[in-house]
Design a protein around this motif. Sequence first.
Motif, mmCIF file in Angstrom:
data_model
loop_
_atom_site.group_PDB
_atom_site.id
_atom_site.type_symbol
_atom_site.label_atom_id
_atom_site.label_comp_id
_atom_site.label_asym_id
_atom_site.label_seq_id
_atom_site.Cartn_x
_atom_site.Cartn_y
_atom_site.Cartn_z
ATOM 1 N N ILE A 152 22.832 6.367 -9.490
ATOM 2 C CA ILE A 152 22.089 7.033 -8.422
ATOM 3 C C ILE A 152 21.038 7.935 -9.043
ATOM 4 O O ILE A 152 21.259 8.520 -10.122
ATOM 5 C CB ILE A 152 23.032 7.839 -7.495
ATOM 6 C CG1 ILE A 152 22.303 8.271 -6.219
ATOM 7 C CG2 ILE A 152 23.629 9.041 -8.210
ATOM 8 C CD1 ILE A 152 23.238 8.853 -5.165
ATOM 9 N N VAL A 153 19.893 8.024 -8.392
ATOM 10 C CA VAL A 153 18.823 8.956 -8.765
ATOM 11 C C VAL A 153 18.471 9.745 -7.510
ATOM 12 O O VAL A 153 18.197 9.148 -6.459
ATOM 13 C CB VAL A 153 17.572 8.221 -9.286
ATOM 14 C CG1 VAL A 153 16.529 9.221 -9.767
ATOM 15 C CG2 VAL A 153 17.932 7.248 -10.389
ATOM 16 N N ALA A 154 18.494 11.066 -7.596
ATOM 17 C CA ALA A 154 18.238 11.897 -6.422
ATOM 18 C C ALA A 154 17.388 13.103 -6.782
ATOM 19 O O ALA A 154 17.413 13.575 -7.923
ATOM 20 C CB ALA A 154 19.550 12.350 -5.786
ATOM 21 N N ASP A 155 16.638 13.586 -5.802
ATOM 22 C CA ASP A 155 15.850 14.801 -5.937
ATOM 23 C C ASP A 155 16.748 15.999 -5.653
ATOM 24 O O ASP A 155 17.393 16.077 -4.601
ATOM 25 C CB ASP A 155 14.666 14.769 -4.972
ATOM 26 C CG ASP A 155 13.727 15.943 -5.181
ATOM 27 O OD1 ASP A 155 14.047 17.056 -4.712
ATOM 28 O OD2 ASP A 155 12.668 15.743 -5.806
ATOM 29 N N PRO A 188 16.679 4.911 -0.285
ATOM 30 C CA PRO A 188 17.544 4.563 0.841
ATOM 31 C C PRO A 188 17.883 5.718 1.773
ATOM 32 O O PRO A 188 18.700 5.558 2.670
ATOM 33 C CB PRO A 188 18.809 4.046 0.139
ATOM 34 C CG PRO A 188 18.846 4.797 -1.145
ATOM 35 C CD PRO A 188 17.422 5.011 -1.551
ATOM 36 N N GLY A 189 17.335 6.892 1.563
ATOM 37 C CA GLY A 189 17.638 8.014 2.456
ATOM 38 C C GLY A 189 18.049 9.244 1.682
ATOM 39 O O GLY A 189 17.448 9.587 0.660
ATOM 40 N N THR A 190 19.109 9.917 2.155
ATOM 41 C CA THR A 190 19.599 11.136 1.512
ATOM 42 C C THR A 190 21.032 10.922 1.034
ATOM 43 O O THR A 190 21.655 9.887 1.323
ATOM 44 C CB THR A 190 19.564 12.325 2.479
ATOM 45 O OG1 THR A 190 20.539 12.102 3.526
ATOM 46 C CG2 THR A 190 18.177 12.499 3.093
ATOM 47 N N LEU A 191 21.546 11.913 0.338
ATOM 48 C CA LEU A 191 22.923 11.833 -0.146
ATOM 49 C C LEU A 191 23.919 11.713 1.005
ATOM 50 O O LEU A 191 25.031 11.210 0.819
ATOM 51 C CB LEU A 191 23.251 13.064 -0.997
ATOM 52 C CG LEU A 191 22.542 13.156 -2.343
ATOM 53 C CD1 LEU A 191 22.754 14.525 -2.973
ATOM 54 C CD2 LEU A 191 23.020 12.057 -3.281
ATOM 55 N N ASP A 192 23.540 12.194 2.184
ATOM 56 C CA ASP A 192 24.444 12.165 3.334
ATOM 57 C C ASP A 192 24.365 10.872 4.140
ATOM 58 O O ASP A 192 25.183 10.656 5.035
ATOM 59 C CB ASP A 192 24.148 13.345 4.261
ATOM 60 C CG ASP A 192 24.407 14.683 3.590
ATOM 61 O OD1 ASP A 192 25.351 14.759 2.780
ATOM 62 O OD2 ASP A 192 23.660 15.644 3.869
ATOM 63 N N ARG A 218 9.180 19.098 -10.152
ATOM 64 C CA ARG A 218 10.252 18.266 -9.617
ATOM 65 C C ARG A 218 11.506 18.351 -10.480
ATOM 66 O O ARG A 218 11.435 18.379 -11.703
ATOM 67 C CB ARG A 218 9.809 16.797 -9.520
ATOM 68 C CG ARG A 218 8.656 16.561 -8.559
ATOM 69 C CD ARG A 218 8.363 15.090 -8.451
ATOM 70 N NE ARG A 218 9.487 14.367 -7.826
ATOM 71 C CZ ARG A 218 9.612 13.043 -7.859
ATOM 72 N NH1 ARG A 218 8.734 12.301 -8.515
ATOM 73 N NH2 ARG A 218 10.624 12.467 -7.249
ATOM 74 N N ARG A 219 12.641 18.370 -9.789
ATOM 75 C CA ARG A 219 13.938 18.357 -10.462
ATOM 76 C C ARG A 219 14.722 17.146 -9.961
ATOM 77 O O ARG A 219 14.930 16.991 -8.758
ATOM 78 C CB ARG A 219 14.713 19.635 -10.186
ATOM 79 C CG ARG A 219 14.052 20.906 -10.692
ATOM 80 C CD ARG A 219 15.013 22.081 -10.638
ATOM 81 N NE ARG A 219 15.491 22.343 -9.272
ATOM 82 C CZ ARG A 219 16.541 23.108 -8.980
ATOM 83 N NH1 ARG A 219 17.235 23.672 -9.959
ATOM 84 N NH2 ARG A 219 16.901 23.309 -7.721
ATOM 85 N N LEU A 220 15.161 16.320 -10.893
ATOM 86 C CA LEU A 220 15.925 15.126 -10.549
ATOM 87 C C LEU A 220 17.299 15.158 -11.193
ATOM 88 O O LEU A 220 17.504 15.813 -12.221
ATOM 89 C CB LEU A 220 15.190 13.862 -11.021
ATOM 90 C CG LEU A 220 13.790 13.590 -10.474
ATOM 91 C CD1 LEU A 220 13.279 12.253 -11.010
ATOM 92 C CD2 LEU A 220 13.768 13.602 -8.958
ATOM 93 N N LEU A 221 18.218 14.456 -10.564
ATOM 94 C CA LEU A 221 19.534 14.238 -11.170
ATOM 95 C C LEU A 221 19.816 12.745 -11.193
ATOM 96 O O LEU A 221 19.398 11.993 -10.308
ATOM 97 C CB LEU A 221 20.630 15.002 -10.452
ATOM 98 C CG LEU A 221 21.025 14.652 -9.018
ATOM 99 C CD1 LEU A 221 22.035 13.513 -8.974
ATOM 100 C CD2 LEU A 221 21.587 15.875 -8.311
ATOM 101 N N ARG A 274 16.932 13.972 -1.385
ATOM 102 C CA ARG A 274 16.530 12.593 -1.119
ATOM 103 C C ARG A 274 16.978 11.690 -2.269
ATOM 104 O O ARG A 274 16.831 12.028 -3.439
ATOM 105 C CB ARG A 274 15.022 12.497 -0.937
ATOM 106 C CG ARG A 274 14.513 11.072 -0.687
ATOM 107 C CD ARG A 274 13.050 11.065 -0.341
ATOM 108 N NE ARG A 274 12.835 11.690 0.948
ATOM 109 C CZ ARG A 274 12.971 11.048 2.110
ATOM 110 N NH1 ARG A 274 13.328 9.779 2.127
ATOM 111 N NH2 ARG A 274 12.760 11.670 3.236
ATOM 112 N N VAL A 275 17.524 10.529 -1.915
ATOM 113 C CA VAL A 275 17.941 9.538 -2.897
ATOM 114 C C VAL A 275 16.766 8.615 -3.185
ATOM 115 O O VAL A 275 16.213 7.993 -2.280
ATOM 116 C CB VAL A 275 19.152 8.733 -2.384
ATOM 117 C CG1 VAL A 275 19.510 7.632 -3.365
ATOM 118 C CG2 VAL A 275 20.348 9.654 -2.160
#
Length: 466
Positions: free
Chosen positions: A49-52, A289-293, A254-257, A57-58
Amino acid sequence: MAQLFRLDLLAPALLAVQSRLRHGFVVLALTLAALAGAALTPAVAGPVIVADIDSGRVLYAKQATDPWYPASVTKLMTAYLTLHALRAGQLRPDAPLTVSARAAAVIPSKMGFKPGVEVTVDNALKMMLVKSANDMAVVLAEGVGGSVENFAGMMNQAAEELGMGQSHFVNPNGLPDPGNRTSARDLAVLARTMLRQFPEYAQYFNIEALQMGKRVYKNTNGLVGRYPGVTGMKTGFICASGFNVVATAQRGGRRLLVVVLGAHSGVERTLIAASLFDRGFADSGWGGPGTLDTLPLPTSASPPDMRDAICGAGRGARGEEEAENAPQSASPLFALFKGGASDWETPVAGRTLPPRAALAAVPVFVGRYPGAPATAVAARRGQAQKGETASAYAADEDASPGAKALQKVKRPVARKNASASKQAEARQKPGKAEAGKKANDKKAHDKKAPAKNAAGKNRKTSDNDG
Protein backbone atom coordinates in the motif's frame (compact mmCIF):
# COMPACT_ATOMS: atom_id res chain seq x y z
CA MET A 1 40.58 -21.40 -57.01
CA ALA A 2 40.67 -24.52 -54.87
CA GLN A 3 41.06 -22.46 -51.69
CA LEU A 4 38.23 -20.15 -52.71
CA PHE A 5 36.07 -23.17 -53.45
CA ARG A 6 36.71 -24.67 -50.03
CA LEU A 7 35.91 -21.36 -48.25
CA ASP A 8 32.76 -21.09 -50.27
CA LEU A 9 31.74 -24.53 -49.06
CA LEU A 10 32.43 -23.57 -45.42
CA ALA A 11 30.44 -20.33 -45.53
CA PRO A 12 26.99 -21.90 -44.99
CA ALA A 13 28.29 -23.84 -42.01
CA LEU A 14 29.81 -20.70 -40.48
CA LEU A 15 26.57 -18.82 -40.97
CA ALA A 16 24.65 -21.65 -39.30
CA VAL A 17 26.96 -21.57 -36.26
CA GLN A 18 26.65 -17.80 -36.02
CA SER A 19 22.88 -18.04 -36.19
CA ARG A 20 22.79 -20.66 -33.45
CA LEU A 21 25.05 -18.56 -31.22
CA ARG A 22 22.88 -15.50 -31.78
CA HIS A 23 19.74 -17.53 -31.10
CA GLY A 24 21.27 -19.01 -27.95
CA PHE A 25 22.26 -15.60 -26.67
CA VAL A 26 18.76 -14.28 -27.29
CA VAL A 27 17.19 -17.24 -25.51
CA LEU A 28 19.59 -16.81 -22.60
CA ALA A 29 18.88 -13.10 -22.38
CA LEU A 30 15.12 -13.66 -22.53
CA THR A 31 15.34 -16.36 -19.87
CA LEU A 32 17.37 -14.17 -17.54
CA ALA A 33 15.03 -11.25 -18.15
CA ALA A 34 12.03 -13.43 -17.38
CA LEU A 35 13.66 -14.69 -14.20
CA ALA A 36 14.59 -11.17 -13.24
CA GLY A 37 11.08 -9.93 -13.95
CA ALA A 38 9.59 -12.72 -11.89
CA ALA A 39 11.97 -11.98 -9.04
CA LEU A 40 11.83 -8.22 -9.05
CA THR A 41 8.18 -7.25 -9.44
CA PRO A 42 5.92 -6.71 -6.43
CA ALA A 43 4.13 -9.93 -7.42
CA VAL A 44 6.76 -11.80 -5.40
CA ALA A 45 5.82 -9.72 -2.39
CA GLY A 46 2.48 -9.96 -0.67
CA PRO A 47 0.21 -7.01 0.09
CA VAL A 48 1.45 -3.46 -0.52
CA ILE A 49 0.00 0.00 0.00
CA VAL A 50 1.08 3.58 -0.69
CA ALA A 51 -0.77 6.38 1.12
CA ASP A 52 -0.52 10.11 1.74
CA ILE A 53 0.08 10.71 5.46
CA ASP A 54 -1.63 14.08 5.68
CA SER A 55 -4.76 13.38 3.64
CA GLY A 56 -5.11 9.64 4.19
CA ARG A 57 -5.61 9.13 0.45
CA VAL A 58 -4.46 5.77 -0.90
CA LEU A 59 -2.37 6.12 -4.05
CA TYR A 60 -1.97 2.41 -4.66
CA ALA A 61 -3.05 -0.77 -2.90
CA LYS A 62 -2.77 -4.48 -3.62
CA GLN A 63 -4.45 -6.97 -1.28
CA ALA A 64 -4.06 -4.28 1.36
CA THR A 65 -6.82 -5.60 3.64
CA ASP A 66 -5.78 -9.27 3.48
CA PRO A 67 -4.56 -10.66 6.84
CA TRP A 68 -0.83 -11.18 7.26
CA TYR A 69 1.57 -12.13 10.05
CA PRO A 70 3.03 -8.83 11.30
CA ALA A 71 6.39 -10.04 12.68
CA SER A 72 8.40 -7.20 14.22
CA VAL A 73 6.25 -4.40 12.80
CA THR A 74 4.11 -5.37 15.81
CA LYS A 75 6.53 -3.18 17.76
CA LEU A 76 4.89 -0.12 16.24
CA MET A 77 1.81 -0.88 18.35
CA THR A 78 4.06 -1.44 21.39
CA ALA A 79 5.63 1.96 20.74
CA TYR A 80 2.18 3.54 20.25
CA LEU A 81 0.99 2.45 23.70
CA THR A 82 4.30 3.45 25.29
CA LEU A 83 4.03 6.95 23.79
CA HIS A 84 0.48 7.18 25.16
CA ALA A 85 1.82 6.31 28.63
CA LEU A 86 4.55 8.96 28.32
CA ARG A 87 2.10 11.67 27.29
CA ALA A 88 -0.32 10.72 30.07
CA GLY A 89 2.47 10.97 32.65
CA GLN A 90 2.23 7.29 33.60
CA LEU A 91 5.89 6.91 32.60
CA ARG A 92 8.85 9.25 32.19
CA PRO A 93 11.50 8.84 29.50
CA ASP A 94 14.14 8.44 32.24
CA ALA A 95 12.06 6.03 34.34
CA PRO A 96 13.96 2.76 34.95
CA LEU A 97 12.40 -0.53 33.89
CA THR A 98 13.85 -3.86 35.02
CA VAL A 99 14.57 -6.72 32.64
CA SER A 100 12.50 -9.66 33.86
CA ALA A 101 13.36 -13.33 33.46
CA ARG A 102 10.62 -13.52 30.84
CA ALA A 103 12.12 -10.67 28.83
CA ALA A 104 15.61 -12.13 29.05
CA ALA A 105 14.39 -15.53 27.80
CA VAL A 106 12.92 -14.40 24.45
CA ILE A 107 14.67 -15.42 21.23
CA PRO A 108 16.69 -12.98 19.09
CA SER A 109 16.80 -10.39 17.79
CA LYS A 110 17.48 -8.96 21.27
CA MET A 111 19.92 -6.97 23.39
CA GLY A 112 20.62 -9.98 25.60
CA PHE A 113 20.62 -8.27 29.00
CA LYS A 114 20.42 -10.49 32.08
CA PRO A 115 17.44 -10.40 34.48
CA GLY A 116 17.72 -7.54 36.95
CA VAL A 117 19.38 -5.10 34.53
CA GLU A 118 17.71 -1.69 34.46
CA VAL A 119 16.94 0.18 31.24
CA THR A 120 15.20 3.53 30.95
CA VAL A 121 12.01 3.84 28.91
CA ASP A 122 13.83 6.09 26.44
CA ASN A 123 16.65 3.60 25.85
CA ALA A 124 14.29 0.63 25.68
CA LEU A 125 12.26 2.38 22.97
CA LYS A 126 15.37 3.15 20.93
CA MET A 127 16.69 -0.40 21.23
CA MET A 128 13.33 -1.88 20.27
CA LEU A 129 12.84 0.32 17.19
CA VAL A 130 16.42 0.41 15.87
CA LYS A 131 17.81 -3.01 16.85
CA SER A 132 14.34 -4.63 16.75
CA ALA A 133 15.10 -6.03 20.21
CA ASN A 134 12.43 -8.52 21.27
CA ASP A 135 13.49 -8.40 24.92
CA MET A 136 13.03 -4.62 25.06
CA ALA A 137 9.50 -5.02 23.69
CA VAL A 138 8.69 -7.29 26.63
CA VAL A 139 10.32 -4.85 29.07
CA LEU A 140 8.14 -2.01 27.75
CA ALA A 141 5.03 -4.20 27.75
CA GLU A 142 5.56 -5.12 31.39
CA GLY A 143 6.37 -1.52 32.26
CA VAL A 144 3.21 -0.16 30.62
CA GLY A 145 0.75 -2.99 31.15
CA GLY A 146 2.12 -4.85 34.17
CA SER A 147 2.35 -8.11 32.22
CA VAL A 148 2.58 -9.28 28.64
CA GLU A 149 -0.98 -10.64 28.82
CA ASN A 150 -2.42 -7.35 30.08
CA PHE A 151 -0.45 -5.43 27.49
CA ALA A 152 -1.74 -7.67 24.68
CA GLY A 153 -5.26 -6.78 25.79
CA MET A 154 -4.32 -3.10 25.60
CA MET A 155 -2.92 -3.63 22.10
CA ASN A 156 -6.14 -5.21 20.88
CA GLN A 157 -8.27 -2.51 22.48
CA ALA A 158 -6.19 0.16 20.77
CA ALA A 159 -6.47 -1.68 17.45
CA GLU A 160 -10.24 -1.75 17.78
CA GLU A 161 -10.38 1.95 18.64
CA LEU A 162 -8.23 2.79 15.60
CA GLY A 163 -10.40 0.71 13.28
CA MET A 164 -7.71 -1.88 12.58
CA GLY A 165 -10.25 -4.53 11.66
CA GLN A 166 -7.82 -7.23 10.50
CA SER A 167 -5.43 -6.92 13.46
CA HIS A 168 -5.02 -9.04 16.56
CA PHE A 169 -1.96 -9.22 18.82
CA VAL A 170 -0.79 -11.89 21.26
CA ASN A 171 2.64 -10.52 22.17
CA PRO A 172 4.44 -7.15 22.00
CA ASN A 173 7.22 -8.19 19.61
CA GLY A 174 5.56 -10.20 16.83
CA LEU A 175 7.42 -13.44 17.49
CA PRO A 176 5.67 -16.41 15.86
CA ASP A 177 2.17 -17.08 17.15
CA PRO A 178 -0.89 -18.09 15.09
CA GLY A 179 -2.91 -15.50 17.01
CA ASN A 180 -0.90 -12.58 15.62
CA ARG A 181 -2.24 -10.96 12.46
CA THR A 182 -2.61 -7.61 10.75
CA SER A 183 -2.91 -6.13 7.24
CA ALA A 184 -1.08 -3.57 5.14
CA ARG A 185 -4.01 -1.20 5.48
CA ASP A 186 -4.13 -1.59 9.29
CA LEU A 187 -0.41 -0.91 9.58
CA ALA A 188 -0.82 2.19 7.43
CA VAL A 189 -3.59 3.39 9.76
CA LEU A 190 -1.37 2.82 12.80
CA ALA A 191 1.67 4.52 11.27
CA ARG A 192 -0.34 7.54 10.13
CA THR A 193 -2.02 7.87 13.54
CA MET A 194 1.30 7.76 15.39
CA LEU A 195 2.90 10.45 13.24
CA ARG A 196 -0.12 12.72 13.53
CA GLN A 197 -0.78 12.20 17.23
CA PHE A 198 2.82 12.17 18.48
CA PRO A 199 4.90 14.47 16.26
CA GLU A 200 7.16 15.26 19.23
CA TYR A 201 8.29 11.62 19.31
CA ALA A 202 8.87 11.21 15.55
CA GLN A 203 12.65 11.08 16.07
CA TYR A 204 12.37 7.59 17.56
CA PHE A 205 11.47 6.15 14.16
CA ASN A 206 14.35 7.62 12.16
CA ILE A 207 17.40 6.87 14.29
CA GLU A 208 20.18 5.72 11.97
CA ALA A 209 22.18 3.68 14.49
CA LEU A 210 22.75 3.13 18.20
CA GLN A 211 26.04 2.97 20.04
CA MET A 212 26.53 1.16 23.33
CA GLY A 213 30.12 1.34 24.41
CA LYS A 214 32.19 0.34 21.39
CA ARG A 215 29.38 -1.54 19.68
CA VAL A 216 27.22 0.05 16.96
CA TYR A 217 23.79 -1.27 15.98
CA LYS A 218 22.56 -0.15 12.56
CA ASN A 219 18.87 0.45 11.92
CA THR A 220 17.28 -2.67 10.43
CA ASN A 221 15.42 -0.44 7.94
CA GLY A 222 17.52 -0.62 4.76
CA LEU A 223 16.06 2.68 3.47
CA VAL A 224 17.69 4.64 6.30
CA GLY A 225 20.89 6.22 5.03
CA ARG A 226 20.03 5.27 1.42
CA TYR A 227 16.72 6.70 0.27
CA PRO A 228 16.53 10.52 0.12
CA GLY A 229 13.91 11.89 2.48
CA VAL A 230 13.22 8.69 4.41
CA THR A 231 11.82 9.38 7.91
CA GLY A 232 11.33 5.88 9.44
CA MET A 233 9.68 3.52 10.57
CA LYS A 234 10.02 -0.31 11.23
CA THR A 235 10.92 -3.64 9.64
CA GLY A 236 9.84 -7.16 10.50
CA PHE A 237 10.60 -10.77 9.64
CA ILE A 238 9.56 -14.27 10.59
CA CYS A 239 9.57 -17.23 8.21
CA ALA A 240 5.76 -17.34 8.09
CA SER A 241 5.44 -13.68 7.07
CA GLY A 242 8.46 -13.05 4.88
CA PHE A 243 10.16 -9.66 5.00
CA ASN A 244 7.91 -6.77 6.00
CA VAL A 245 8.44 -3.03 6.28
CA VAL A 246 6.43 0.04 7.19
CA ALA A 247 8.32 3.07 5.86
CA THR A 248 7.73 6.82 5.66
CA ALA A 249 9.39 9.51 3.56
CA GLN A 250 9.03 13.21 2.83
CA ARG A 251 9.74 15.15 -0.34
CA GLY A 252 8.91 18.81 -0.65
CA GLY A 253 5.62 19.32 1.14
CA ARG A 254 4.38 15.75 0.73
CA ARG A 255 4.64 12.92 3.23
CA LEU A 256 4.03 9.35 2.09
CA LEU A 257 3.96 5.99 3.80
CA VAL A 258 4.59 2.60 2.21
CA VAL A 259 3.82 -0.86 3.58
CA VAL A 260 5.39 -3.95 1.95
CA LEU A 261 4.55 -7.39 3.31
CA GLY A 262 5.88 -10.81 2.31
CA ALA A 263 9.02 -9.89 0.35
CA HIS A 264 11.46 -12.77 -0.18
CA SER A 265 14.54 -10.99 1.16
CA GLY A 266 15.63 -7.85 2.95
CA VAL A 267 17.03 -6.50 -0.32
CA GLU A 268 13.79 -7.06 -2.18
CA ARG A 269 11.80 -5.48 0.65
CA THR A 270 13.96 -2.36 0.56
CA LEU A 271 13.97 -1.95 -3.21
CA ILE A 272 10.23 -2.47 -3.57
CA ALA A 273 9.59 0.17 -0.91
CA ALA A 274 12.00 2.61 -2.59
CA SER A 275 10.38 2.11 -5.99
CA LEU A 276 6.90 2.59 -4.55
CA PHE A 277 8.07 5.86 -2.98
CA ASP A 278 9.46 6.94 -6.38
CA ARG A 279 6.14 6.22 -8.06
CA GLY A 280 4.16 7.81 -5.24
CA PHE A 281 6.06 11.08 -5.27
CA ALA A 282 5.77 11.20 -9.08
CA ASP A 283 1.99 10.72 -8.81
CA SER A 284 -0.29 13.75 -8.61
CA GLY A 285 -1.86 12.37 -5.46
CA TRP A 286 -5.39 12.58 -6.81
CA GLY A 287 -5.73 9.05 -8.19
CA GLY A 288 -5.90 5.75 -6.42
CA PRO A 289 -8.66 3.59 -4.97
CA GLY A 290 -9.84 6.07 -2.33
CA THR A 291 -8.85 6.45 1.33
CA LEU A 292 -7.67 4.12 4.06
CA ASP A 293 -11.28 3.90 5.26
CA THR A 294 -12.80 2.93 1.90
CA LEU A 295 -10.61 0.02 0.77
CA PRO A 296 -12.42 -3.21 -0.20
CA LEU A 297 -12.88 -6.06 2.24
CA PRO A 298 -10.20 -8.77 2.49
CA THR A 299 -10.20 -11.66 0.02
CA SER A 300 -8.98 -14.23 2.58
CA ALA A 301 -9.83 -15.02 6.18
CA SER A 302 -6.45 -16.07 7.59
CA PRO A 303 -2.80 -15.17 6.93
CA PRO A 304 -0.85 -17.34 4.50
CA ASP A 305 2.15 -19.22 5.85
CA MET A 306 5.22 -18.42 3.73
CA ARG A 307 7.61 -20.62 5.70
CA ASP A 308 8.44 -23.02 2.88
CA ALA A 309 8.95 -20.25 0.32
CA ILE A 310 11.04 -18.05 2.65
CA CYS A 311 12.92 -20.51 4.85
CA GLY A 312 12.50 -23.81 3.00
CA ALA A 313 15.15 -26.25 1.84
CA GLY A 314 18.03 -24.76 -0.11
CA ARG A 315 17.49 -21.24 1.21
CA GLY A 316 20.07 -21.36 3.98
CA ALA A 317 19.67 -20.55 7.65
CA ARG A 318 17.36 -17.60 8.10
CA GLY A 319 16.74 -16.88 11.74
CA GLU A 320 14.99 -13.79 13.02
CA GLU A 321 18.27 -12.14 14.03
CA GLU A 322 20.01 -12.77 10.71
CA ALA A 323 17.03 -11.55 8.73
CA GLU A 324 16.58 -8.31 10.63
CA ASN A 325 20.25 -7.39 10.35
CA ALA A 326 21.15 -8.80 6.93
CA PRO A 327 23.18 -6.58 4.56
CA GLN A 328 20.96 -4.43 2.37
CA SER A 329 23.21 -4.15 -0.70
CA ALA A 330 21.47 -4.23 -4.07
CA SER A 331 21.42 -7.41 -6.14
CA PRO A 332 23.43 -7.25 -9.41
CA LEU A 333 20.26 -8.24 -11.27
CA PHE A 334 18.69 -4.90 -10.38
CA ALA A 335 21.56 -3.05 -12.02
CA LEU A 336 21.66 -5.37 -15.06
CA PHE A 337 18.03 -5.15 -16.17
CA LYS A 338 17.26 -1.45 -16.14
CA GLY A 339 13.96 -0.28 -17.51
CA GLY A 340 11.63 2.67 -17.52
CA ALA A 341 8.49 0.88 -16.33
CA SER A 342 6.20 3.22 -14.44
CA ASP A 343 3.31 0.82 -13.86
CA TRP A 344 2.54 0.32 -10.14
CA GLU A 345 2.75 -3.44 -10.65
CA THR A 346 6.38 -3.34 -11.86
CA PRO A 347 8.06 -0.44 -10.04
CA VAL A 348 11.22 -2.33 -9.13
CA ALA A 349 12.57 -2.95 -12.63
CA GLY A 350 15.99 -1.37 -12.80
CA ARG A 351 15.83 0.11 -9.26
CA THR A 352 19.08 0.31 -7.31
CA LEU A 353 20.12 2.08 -4.14
CA PRO A 354 23.54 3.44 -3.23
CA PRO A 355 25.58 2.03 -0.36
CA ARG A 356 24.63 3.33 3.04
CA ALA A 357 26.09 6.67 3.96
CA ALA A 358 27.97 7.00 7.24
CA LEU A 359 25.36 6.61 9.96
CA ALA A 360 25.11 8.94 12.93
CA ALA A 361 24.96 6.75 16.05
CA VAL A 362 22.88 7.79 19.06
CA PRO A 363 24.38 6.70 22.41
CA VAL A 364 22.37 4.36 24.62
CA PHE A 365 23.18 2.77 27.97
CA VAL A 366 21.91 0.50 30.71
CA GLY A 367 21.20 1.76 34.20
CA ARG A 368 19.40 4.94 35.20
CA TYR A 369 21.99 7.29 33.73
CA PRO A 370 25.31 6.93 31.87
CA GLY A 371 27.80 5.23 34.16
CA ALA A 372 25.15 4.13 36.68
CA PRO A 373 25.05 0.52 37.92
CA ALA A 374 23.20 -1.53 35.32
CA THR A 375 21.72 -4.10 37.66
CA ALA A 376 18.85 -3.61 40.08
CA VAL A 377 19.85 -3.86 43.75
CA ALA A 378 17.93 -7.01 44.55
CA ALA A 379 19.43 -8.92 41.64
CA ARG A 380 22.95 -7.87 42.65
CA ARG A 381 22.61 -8.57 46.39
CA GLY A 382 20.49 -11.68 46.03
CA GLN A 383 17.85 -10.26 48.37
CA ALA A 384 14.77 -10.86 46.25
CA GLN A 385 12.39 -13.23 47.97
CA LYS A 386 10.29 -15.81 46.17
CA GLY A 387 7.50 -14.17 44.17
CA GLU A 388 9.10 -10.70 44.26
CA THR A 389 10.66 -8.85 41.32
CA ALA A 390 14.01 -7.11 41.29
CA SER A 391 12.29 -3.78 40.65
CA ALA A 392 10.79 -3.97 44.15
CA TYR A 393 14.25 -3.18 45.51
CA ALA A 394 15.34 -0.68 42.90
CA ALA A 395 14.84 2.23 45.29
CA ASP A 396 17.74 1.00 47.47
CA GLU A 397 20.14 3.07 45.39
CA ASP A 398 18.13 6.29 45.66
CA ALA A 399 19.13 8.95 48.16
CA SER A 400 15.52 9.56 49.13
CA PRO A 401 14.35 9.12 52.77
CA GLY A 402 12.10 6.29 51.58
CA ALA A 403 15.05 4.46 50.09
CA LYS A 404 17.09 4.86 53.28
CA ALA A 405 14.17 3.58 55.31
CA LEU A 406 13.94 0.59 52.97
CA GLN A 407 17.61 -0.15 53.56
CA LYS A 408 17.11 -0.07 57.36
CA VAL A 409 14.13 -2.39 57.18
CA LYS A 410 15.37 -4.97 54.69
CA ARG A 411 18.96 -5.55 55.80
CA PRO A 412 18.39 -6.24 59.52
CA VAL A 413 15.77 -8.80 58.55
CA ALA A 414 18.33 -10.55 56.37
CA ARG A 415 20.89 -10.56 59.23
CA LYS A 416 18.31 -11.78 61.72
CA ASN A 417 17.34 -14.62 59.43
CA ALA A 418 20.99 -15.54 58.96
CA SER A 419 21.55 -15.56 62.74
CA ALA A 420 18.49 -17.71 63.29
CA SER A 421 19.75 -20.10 60.64
CA LYS A 422 23.12 -20.45 62.42
CA GLN A 423 21.42 -21.08 65.76
CA ALA A 424 19.22 -23.77 64.20
CA GLU A 425 22.28 -25.39 62.65
CA ALA A 426 24.08 -25.35 66.00
CA ARG A 427 21.10 -26.91 67.77
CA GLN A 428 21.18 -29.82 65.32
CA LYS A 429 24.75 -30.81 66.35
CA PRO A 430 24.84 -33.97 68.58
CA GLY A 431 26.62 -34.44 71.92
CA LYS A 432 25.21 -34.35 75.47
CA ALA A 433 28.26 -32.66 76.97
CA GLU A 434 28.17 -29.90 74.40
CA ALA A 435 24.41 -29.46 74.91
CA GLY A 436 24.93 -29.13 78.68
CA LYS A 437 27.67 -26.54 78.16
CA LYS A 438 25.34 -24.49 75.90
CA ALA A 439 22.63 -24.57 78.54
CA ASN A 440 25.02 -23.23 81.21
CA ASP A 441 26.30 -20.54 78.82
CA LYS A 442 22.73 -19.46 78.10
CA LYS A 443 21.93 -19.04 81.82
CA ALA A 444 25.01 -16.84 82.31
CA HIS A 445 24.14 -14.80 79.22
CA ASP A 446 20.54 -14.22 80.40
CA LYS A 447 21.77 -12.67 83.66
CA LYS A 448 23.93 -10.12 81.81
CA ALA A 449 21.44 -9.37 79.01
CA PRO A 450 19.39 -6.53 80.63
CA ALA A 451 22.44 -4.36 81.30
CA LYS A 452 23.88 -4.99 77.85
CA ASN A 453 20.61 -4.20 76.08
CA ALA A 454 20.23 -0.97 78.03
CA ALA A 455 23.74 0.11 77.08
CA GLY A 456 23.03 -0.70 73.45
CA LYS A 457 19.82 1.32 73.53
CA ASN A 458 21.59 4.36 74.98
CA ARG A 459 24.34 4.13 72.36
CA LYS A 460 21.77 4.05 69.50
CA THR A 461 19.96 7.10 70.83
CA SER A 462 23.20 9.02 71.15
CA ASP A 463 24.24 8.19 67.56
CA ASN A 464 20.92 9.35 66.17
CA ASP A 465 21.04 12.63 68.07
CA GLY A 466 24.58 13.40 66.98
